[in-house]
Structure formats: C-alpha cells, structure tokens
Write a protein that holds these residues in place. Structure first.
Motif, PDB file in Angstrom:
ATOM      1  N   ALA A  56       0.863  -1.190  -0.067  1.00 47.85           N
ATOM      2  CA  ALA A  56      -0.054  -0.145   0.286  1.00 47.85           C
ATOM      3  C   ALA A  56       0.826   1.165   0.002  1.00 47.85           C
ATOM      4  O   ALA A  56       0.499   2.220  -0.742  1.00 47.85           O
ATOM      5  CB  ALA A  56      -0.967  -0.130   1.069  1.00 47.85           C
ATOM      6  N   ILE A  57       1.665   1.285   0.810  1.00 49.73           N
ATOM      7  CA  ILE A  57       2.935   2.536   0.769  1.00 49.73           C
ATOM      8  C   ILE A  57       3.577   2.509  -0.638  1.00 49.73           C
ATOM      9  O   ILE A  57       3.429   3.777  -1.242  1.00 49.73           O
ATOM     10  CB  ILE A  57       3.808   2.335   1.788  1.00 49.73           C
ATOM     11  CG1 ILE A  57       3.311   2.393   3.354  1.00 49.73           C
ATOM     12  CG2 ILE A  57       5.216   3.283   1.599  1.00 49.73           C
ATOM     13  CD1 ILE A  57       4.362   1.711   4.132  1.00 49.73           C
ATOM     14  N   ALA A  58       3.992   1.421  -1.283  1.00 51.61           N
ATOM     15  CA  ALA A  58       4.580   1.610  -2.576  1.00 51.61           C
ATOM     16  C   ALA A  58       3.485   2.048  -3.661  1.00 51.61           C
ATOM     17  O   ALA A  58       3.800   2.814  -4.334  1.00 51.61           O
ATOM     18  CB  ALA A  58       5.175   0.144  -3.055  1.00 51.61           C
ATOM     19  N   ALA A  59       2.417   1.507  -3.492  1.00 53.80           N
ATOM     20  CA  ALA A  59       1.160   1.996  -4.280  1.00 53.80           C
ATOM     21  C   ALA A  59       0.938   3.510  -4.150  1.00 53.80           C
ATOM     22  O   ALA A  59       0.466   4.047  -5.270  1.00 53.80           O
ATOM     23  CB  ALA A  59      -0.163   1.487  -4.159  1.00 53.80           C
ATOM     24  N   ARG A  60       1.284   4.166  -2.997  1.00 56.44           N
ATOM     25  CA  ARG A  60       0.814   5.622  -3.079  1.00 56.44           C
ATOM     26  C   ARG A  60       2.350   6.297  -3.489  1.00 56.44           C
ATOM     27  O   ARG A  60       2.349   7.370  -3.962  1.00 56.44           O
ATOM     28  CB  ARG A  60       0.942   5.975  -1.508  1.00 56.44           C
ATOM     29  CG  ARG A  60      -0.330   5.728  -0.808  1.00 56.44           C
ATOM     30  CD  ARG A  60      -1.527   6.653  -1.511  1.00 56.44           C
ATOM     31  NE  ARG A  60      -2.563   5.643  -2.179  1.00 56.44           N
ATOM     32  CZ  ARG A  60      -2.830   5.752  -3.442  1.00 56.44           C
ATOM     33  NH1 ARG A  60      -2.628   6.626  -4.036  1.00 56.44           N
ATOM     34  NH2 ARG A  60      -3.640   4.984  -3.594  1.00 56.44           N
ATOM     35  N   ILE A  61       3.664   5.692  -3.518  1.00 53.62           N
ATOM     36  CA  ILE A  61       4.727   6.324  -3.935  1.00 53.62           C
ATOM     37  C   ILE A  61       4.690   6.300  -5.630  1.00 53.62           C
ATOM     38  O   ILE A  61       4.936   7.442  -6.181  1.00 53.62           O
ATOM     39  CB  ILE A  61       5.947   5.631  -3.480  1.00 53.62           C
ATOM     40  CG1 ILE A  61       5.958   5.633  -1.990  1.00 53.62           C
ATOM     41  CG2 ILE A  61       7.193   6.186  -3.931  1.00 53.62           C
ATOM     42  CD1 ILE A  61       7.235   4.982  -1.386  1.00 53.62           C
ATOM     43  N   ILE A  62       4.276   5.095  -6.126  1.00 52.91           N
ATOM     44  CA  ILE A  62       4.180   5.109  -7.692  1.00 52.91           C
ATOM     45  C   ILE A  62       2.906   4.737  -7.692  1.00 52.91           C
ATOM     46  O   ILE A  62       2.531   3.294  -7.978  1.00 52.91           O
ATOM     47  CB  ILE A  62       5.192   4.244  -8.482  1.00 52.91           C
ATOM     48  CG1 ILE A  62       6.373   4.846  -8.017  1.00 52.91           C
ATOM     49  CG2 ILE A  62       4.787   4.412  -9.861  1.00 52.91           C
ATOM     50  CD1 ILE A  62       7.703   4.130  -8.747  1.00 52.91           C
ATOM     51  N   PRO A  63       1.698   5.505  -7.707  1.00 52.05           N
ATOM     52  CA  PRO A  63       0.356   4.991  -8.097  1.00 52.05           C
ATOM     53  C   PRO A  63      -0.032   4.583  -9.170  1.00 52.05           C
ATOM     54  O   PRO A  63       0.621   4.931 -10.400  1.00 52.05           O
ATOM     55  CB  PRO A  63      -0.454   6.265  -7.327  1.00 52.05           C
ATOM     56  CG  PRO A  63       0.455   7.211  -7.810  1.00 52.05           C
ATOM     57  CD  PRO A  63       1.789   6.974  -7.609  1.00 52.05           C
ATOM     58  N   SER A  64      -1.227   3.668  -9.292  1.00 50.94           N
ATOM     59  CA  SER A  64      -1.855   3.185 -10.243  1.00 50.94           C
ATOM     60  C   SER A  64      -2.910   4.240 -10.743  1.00 50.94           C
ATOM     61  O   SER A  64      -3.514   5.109  -9.774  1.00 50.94           O
ATOM     62  CB  SER A  64      -2.734   1.664 -10.087  1.00 50.94           C
ATOM     63  OG  SER A  64      -1.647   0.842  -9.763  1.00 50.94           O
ATOM     64  N   GLY A  65      -3.209   4.378 -12.200  1.00 48.02           N
ATOM     65  CA  GLY A  65      -4.342   5.306 -12.358  1.00 48.02           C
ATOM     66  C   GLY A  65      -4.515   4.987 -13.761  1.00 48.02           C
ATOM     67  O   GLY A  65      -4.838   4.283 -14.213  1.00 48.02           O
ATOM     68  N   GLU A  66      -4.269   6.105 -14.774  1.00 41.25           N
ATOM     69  CA  GLU A  66      -4.139   6.308 -16.058  1.00 41.25           C
ATOM     70  C   GLU A  66      -3.294   5.191 -16.525  1.00 41.25           C
ATOM     71  O   GLU A  66      -3.207   4.588 -17.744  1.00 41.25           O
ATOM     72  CB  GLU A  66      -4.156   7.479 -16.695  1.00 41.25           C
ATOM     73  CG  GLU A  66      -5.059   8.438 -16.476  1.00 41.25           C
ATOM     74  CD  GLU A  66      -4.882   9.724 -17.012  1.00 41.25           C
ATOM     75  OE1 GLU A  66      -4.030   9.944 -17.797  1.00 41.25           O
ATOM     76  OE2 GLU A  66      -5.534  10.632 -16.600  1.00 41.25           O
ATOM     77  N   THR A  67      -1.942   5.007 -15.937  1.00 43.42           N
ATOM     78  CA  THR A  67      -1.084   3.987 -16.093  1.00 43.42           C
ATOM     79  C   THR A  67      -0.864   3.001 -14.944  1.00 43.42           C
ATOM     80  O   THR A  67      -1.413   3.494 -13.724  1.00 43.42           O
ATOM     81  CB  THR A  67       0.564   4.710 -16.450  1.00 43.42           C
ATOM     82  OG1 THR A  67       0.515   5.549 -15.297  1.00 43.42           O
ATOM     83  CG2 THR A  67       0.197   5.549 -17.502  1.00 43.42           C
ATOM     84  N   PRO A  68      -0.302   1.844 -15.224  1.00 46.69           N
ATOM     85  CA  PRO A  68       0.044   1.031 -13.987  1.00 46.69           C
ATOM     86  C   PRO A  68       1.081   1.564 -12.915  1.00 46.69           C
ATOM     87  O   PRO A  68       1.830   2.430 -13.584  1.00 46.69           O
ATOM     88  CB  PRO A  68       0.613  -0.321 -14.806  1.00 46.69           C
ATOM     89  CG  PRO A  68       0.455  -0.032 -16.198  1.00 46.69           C
ATOM     90  CD  PRO A  68       0.110   1.313 -16.365  1.00 46.69           C
ATOM     91  N   GLY A  69       1.235   1.101 -11.988  1.00 45.02           N
ATOM     92  CA  GLY A  69       2.171   1.647 -10.896  1.00 45.02           C
ATOM     93  C   GLY A  69       2.779   0.479 -10.223  1.00 45.02           C
ATOM     94  O   GLY A  69       2.986  -0.666 -10.823  1.00 45.02           O
ATOM     95  N   ALA A  70       3.441   0.773  -8.969  1.00 47.34           N
ATOM     96  CA  ALA A  70       4.136  -0.133  -8.257  1.00 47.34           C
ATOM     97  C   ALA A  70       3.534  -1.656  -8.052  1.00 47.34           C
ATOM     98  O   ALA A  70       4.098  -2.694  -8.268  1.00 47.34           O
ATOM     99  CB  ALA A  70       4.619   0.517  -6.766  1.00 47.34           C
ATOM    100  N   THR A  71       2.271  -1.457  -8.016  1.00 51.40           N
ATOM    101  CA  THR A  71       1.585  -2.705  -7.623  1.00 51.40           C
ATOM    102  C   THR A  71       1.744  -3.610  -8.945  1.00 51.40           C
ATOM    103  O   THR A  71       1.931  -4.695  -8.682  1.00 51.40           O
ATOM    104  CB  THR A  71      -0.084  -2.515  -7.283  1.00 51.40           C
ATOM    105  OG1 THR A  71      -0.064  -1.519  -6.142  1.00 51.40           O
ATOM    106  CG2 THR A  71      -0.751  -3.842  -7.247  1.00 51.40           C
ATOM    107  N   GLU A  72       1.243  -3.237  -9.942  1.00 52.17           N
ATOM    108  CA  GLU A  72       1.174  -3.874 -11.123  1.00 52.17           C
ATOM    109  C   GLU A  72       2.837  -4.497 -11.418  1.00 52.17           C
ATOM    110  O   GLU A  72       3.114  -5.208 -12.179  1.00 52.17           O
ATOM    111  CB  GLU A  72       0.716  -2.973 -12.403  1.00 52.17           C
ATOM    112  CG  GLU A  72      -0.565  -2.979 -12.274  1.00 52.17           C
ATOM    113  CD  GLU A  72      -1.062  -1.659 -11.363  1.00 52.17           C
ATOM    114  OE1 GLU A  72      -2.363  -1.695 -11.228  1.00 52.17           O
ATOM    115  OE2 GLU A  72      -0.155  -1.133 -10.752  1.00 52.17           O
ATOM    116  N   ALA A  73       3.855  -3.524 -11.352  1.00 52.71           N
ATOM    117  CA  ALA A  73       5.261  -4.101 -11.424  1.00 52.71           C
ATOM    118  C   ALA A  73       5.712  -4.882 -10.373  1.00 52.71           C
ATOM    119  O   ALA A  73       6.622  -5.524 -10.686  1.00 52.71           O
ATOM    120  CB  ALA A  73       6.000  -2.738 -11.013  1.00 52.71           C
ATOM    121  N   GLY A  74       4.684  -5.297  -9.369  1.00 52.20           N
ATOM    122  CA  GLY A  74       5.194  -6.756  -8.514  1.00 52.20           C
ATOM    123  C   GLY A  74       6.371  -6.083  -7.505  1.00 52.20           C
ATOM    124  O   GLY A  74       6.983  -6.893  -7.000  1.00 52.20           O
TER     125      GLY A  74
END
Length: 188
Positions: A56-74
């Motif tokens: 969740a912290i990583a997802a705030r640092i590089i969030p998902s939205g119009e583009t994938p973020g840290a979550t999608e990058a694993g």
C-alpha cells in the motif's frame, strides 16, 4: 506533487537512502522477485500483513491510475527478495518504521492499517514521514523495483519503462566495443 515531477526528481533521492544496492544486485533481486510474482509464491520474510502494508505504501509512491504503478510492477515481491537476500539487516528497521507509521495513523485517524485507509489519508500520513529513513528506503525500493531491466526479471511487463515512455532497446550489431580496433585493422 505530480507524477512526472516525482519521477524527474527520483534520481536525486537515491543518494539519501540508507540502502545502497549495486545495479547487479538490483537486477538479481528483480529476477527472483519477478519469478516469485509469476508463480504467486508466498513471501519469504514478510508476513502477509506486512506485505499488504508495504504494498500500500509503494502504491502511494508510484500509484496506479491512467497507467500501471508499483502494484502492477510487483514491487512487493522485489522488496521481499531484497530483504531476504541482499539486505536482511533492513528487515527490522523497516518493521519498526511500519509500526511507528501504524501508531501515527492510529493516533491521527483511528486507523489500524495503512492499507485500509482512504488514499487521501494515506498521502497525508506519508507526507508526515517524508524525511524519515523508513520512507526514504521504501521510496528507493519502490523505484528500484518498478524500473529494473525487464530482461532481468524486474519491472514486470515493462510497467516502469512504459510509465516513462522508454521503449525496449534494439539489438546492437557488431562490431562495437574494445575489439573495434582489430576489426578496423583487418579491413584496412
């Protein structure tokens, strides 16, 4: 801060983190982490609740939205691999930092979990700890896990590269490198 501004300033952050990984070590961790994500492996050193909080912290640092973020990058698998193989001494400080963050959000918002908070509350909580070693390390690990070379297993599906508009480099044709002089001599 806008995503583009954050990404352009990200390079300056690497020097302030208390983790110093060499590029080969990052690439090796990315390979193991990518395989773990693909296989849906259990975490090696993180508990399920710690992994959810760090993700969740990583997802705030590089969030998902119009583009994938840290979550999608694993990124969470990258973090788990780094803590298991390269920097096991960071596990305890990160766990301590997480407990401190959870105490802060409990006092400020009555929340028991960072992952369970609304995104605006998460951002507020992270802004309050931006200058801490805990946040600096989480930011470093998030960026490293997102932008590693996909051929080495990081940056799953080239999520990080697509985020910054980088295309996969094409194959080079020889002769390039130290042997060019011998090639030129033969042709002369």
């Amino acid at each position: 801060m806008q995503r583009r501004t954050f990404l352009t300033k990200a390079g300056a952050m690497f020097g302030g983190s208390w983790i110093t990984l060499s590029m080969p070590a990052i690439l090796a961790s990315a390979g193991v982490a990518c395989k773990a994500k693909e296989e849906g492996s259990a975490f090696r050193v993180l508990s399920v609740s710690e992994a959810a909080e760090f993700e969740a912290i990583a997802a705030r640092i590089i969030p998902s939205g119009e583009t994938p973020g840290a979550t999608e990058a694993g990124v969470i698998y990258f973090i788990d691999t780094v803590l298991a193989d390269l920097e096991p001494d960071l596990l305890e400080p990160l766990q301590t930092g997480l407990l401190s963050l959870q105490t802060d959000i409990g006092n400020a918002h009555g929340a028991t979990s960072f992952a369970g908070m609304h995104s605006s509350q998460q951002i507020e909580a992270l802004q309050a700890i931006e200058e801490t070693d805990f946040f600096e390390t989480m930011r470093y690990l998030t960026i490293a896990g997102t932008f590693c070379n996909p051929s080495q297993g990081g940056n799953r599906d080239e999520v990080g590269w697509k985020l910054i508009g980088m295309e996969r480099p094409g194959a080079s044709q020889p002769p390039f490198g130290y042997y060019d002089a011998d090639y030129v001599k033969k042709g002369a």
